[in-house]
Design a protein around this motif. Sequence first.
Motif, PDB file in Angstrom:
ATOM      1  N   VAL A  91       0.845  -1.182   0.000  1.00  0.00           N
ATOM      2  CA  VAL A  91       0.000   0.000   0.000  1.00  0.00           C
ATOM      3  C   VAL A  91       0.891   1.246   0.000  1.00  0.00           C
ATOM      4  CG1 VAL A  91      -0.241   0.040   2.519  1.00  0.00           C
ATOM      5  CG2 VAL A  91      -2.010   1.059   1.102  1.00  0.00           C
ATOM      6  N   PRO A  92       0.541   2.264  -0.805  1.00  0.00           N
ATOM      7  CA  PRO A  92       1.303   3.518  -0.808  1.00  0.00           C
ATOM      8  C   PRO A  92       0.752   4.506   0.221  1.00  0.00           C
ATOM      9  CG  PRO A  92      -0.237   3.518  -2.627  1.00  0.00           C
ATOM     10  CD  PRO A  92      -0.405   2.199  -1.921  1.00  0.00           C
ATOM     11  N   ILE A  93       1.620   5.353   0.745  1.00  0.00           N
ATOM     12  CA  ILE A  93       1.233   6.333   1.755  1.00  0.00           C
ATOM     13  C   ILE A  93       1.588   7.743   1.294  1.00  0.00           C
ATOM     14  CG2 ILE A  93       1.314   4.840   3.776  1.00  0.00           C
ATOM     15  CD1 ILE A  93       4.212   7.152   3.140  1.00  0.00           C
ATOM     16  N   GLY A  94       0.987   8.694   1.961  1.00  0.00           N
ATOM     17  CA  GLY A  94       1.310  10.101   1.772  1.00  0.00           C
ATOM     18  C   GLY A  94       1.011  10.841   3.066  1.00  0.00           C
ATOM     19  N   TYR A  95       1.579  12.020   3.233  1.00  0.00           N
ATOM     20  CA  TYR A  95       1.397  12.797   4.453  1.00  0.00           C
ATOM     21  C   TYR A  95       1.771  14.236   4.198  1.00  0.00           C
ATOM     22  CZ  TYR A  95       6.320  11.713   4.390  1.00  0.00           C
ATOM     23  OH  TYR A  95       7.616  11.545   3.973  1.00  0.00           O
ATOM     24  N   GLY A  96       1.340  15.109   5.070  1.00  0.00           N
ATOM     25  CA  GLY A  96       1.702  16.511   4.994  1.00  0.00           C
ATOM     26  C   GLY A  96       1.280  17.236   6.252  1.00  0.00           C
ATOM     27  N   LEU A  97       2.002  18.282   6.578  1.00  0.00           N
ATOM     28  CA  LEU A  97       1.717  19.125   7.738  1.00  0.00           C
ATOM     29  C   LEU A  97       1.608  20.576   7.302  1.00  0.00           C
ATOM     30  CD1 LEU A  97       4.332  17.798  10.340  1.00  0.00           C
ATOM     31  CD2 LEU A  97       1.899  17.264  10.261  1.00  0.00           C
ATOM     32  N   VAL A  98       0.868  21.357   8.064  1.00  0.00           N
ATOM     33  CA  VAL A  98       0.862  22.795   7.834  1.00  0.00           C
ATOM     34  C   VAL A  98       2.268  23.317   8.150  1.00  0.00           C
ATOM     35  CG1 VAL A  98      -1.605  23.056   8.281  1.00  0.00           C
ATOM     36  CG2 VAL A  98       0.023  23.355  10.154  1.00  0.00           C
ATOM     37  N   PRO A  99       2.696  24.399   7.500  1.00  0.00           N
ATOM     38  CA  PRO A  99       4.073  24.871   7.689  1.00  0.00           C
ATOM     39  C   PRO A  99       4.498  25.087   9.136  1.00  0.00           C
ATOM     40  CG  PRO A  99       3.107  25.955   5.798  1.00  0.00           C
ATOM     41  CD  PRO A  99       1.996  25.160   6.453  1.00  0.00           C
ATOM     42  N   GLU A 100       3.638  25.638   9.962  1.00  0.00           N
ATOM     43  CA  GLU A 100       4.066  25.930  11.340  1.00  0.00           C
ATOM     44  C   GLU A 100       4.280  24.676  12.187  1.00  0.00           C
ATOM     45  OE1 GLU A 100       0.160  26.850  14.006  1.00  0.00           O
ATOM     46  OE2 GLU A 100       0.718  28.395  12.571  1.00  0.00           O
ATOM     47  N   ALA A 101       3.781  23.531  11.743  1.00  0.00           N
ATOM     48  CA  ALA A 101       3.948  22.287  12.502  1.00  0.00           C
ATOM     49  C   ALA A 101       5.173  21.490  12.057  1.00  0.00           C
ATOM     50  CB  ALA A 101       2.697  21.423  12.358  1.00  0.00           C
ATOM     51  N   ARG A 102       5.818  21.932  11.009  1.00  0.00           N
ATOM     52  CA  ARG A 102       6.975  21.199  10.487  1.00  0.00           C
ATOM     53  C   ARG A 102       8.201  21.429  11.360  1.00  0.00           C
ATOM     54  NH1 ARG A 102       5.646  23.207   4.378  1.00  0.00           N
ATOM     55  NH2 ARG A 102       3.725  21.997   4.188  1.00  0.00           N
ATOM     56  N   GLY A 103       9.089  20.433  11.362  1.00  0.00           N
ATOM     57  CA  GLY A 103      10.343  20.565  12.096  1.00  0.00           C
ATOM     58  C   GLY A 103      10.271  20.146  13.551  1.00  0.00           C
ATOM     59  N   HIS A 104       9.162  19.543  13.974  1.00  0.00           N
ATOM     60  CA  HIS A 104       8.999  19.117  15.365  1.00  0.00           C
ATOM     61  C   HIS A 104       8.922  17.601  15.505  1.00  0.00           C
ATOM     62  CE1 HIS A 104       8.246  23.283  16.550  1.00  0.00           C
ATOM     63  NE2 HIS A 104       7.460  23.371  15.494  1.00  0.00           N
TER      64      HIS A 104
END
Length: 174
Positions: A91-104
Amino acid sequence: MSDLQTARLVLHPLSPAEARRLVARTPAAGDRWAPGYPTDGDVESAADFLNHCAATGDPRPFGDYEIRRRADGLVIGSLGFNRPPGADGSVPIGYGLVPEARGHGYAAEALRGLLRLAEDHGITCVKGDADHGNTASQHVMAAAGMRLVGEDERVKYFEIRWPAAAAAGAGDRA
């Protein structure tokens, strides 16, 4: 289906009704969306989920999930399976975060939770990819335990595999 919990996050499986609201970018009363959520990627993923629901029924647990911070309940992104599992158990996956939540470390933590779910449901291989320039996403997949298995002129391909016998019995674990 119930929410999945990690140390800092709640992975909430989207229902078709929730996915329709997300595609319309119209939160319901009580929804706590971070600024910038949903992103275009979140909307595209939710629309794909709705297409799968219309074509073959609700694919949960192999659908989309909102990523919510446990500390404040704020939805900071999404992740999920791009389509139901194939006949080969992948199964393939994908993901993403809003910019302010990145890097944590949220994306890697959420992805590890999704990978545990996949293994527990008998999936033998989870695949992901990232453009060459998207080193952050490459680091997320590596941090979650996926390994680089190839690349072409545009994309690097990652996956994690479990032996079929181990994955088949994984759902029996408590």
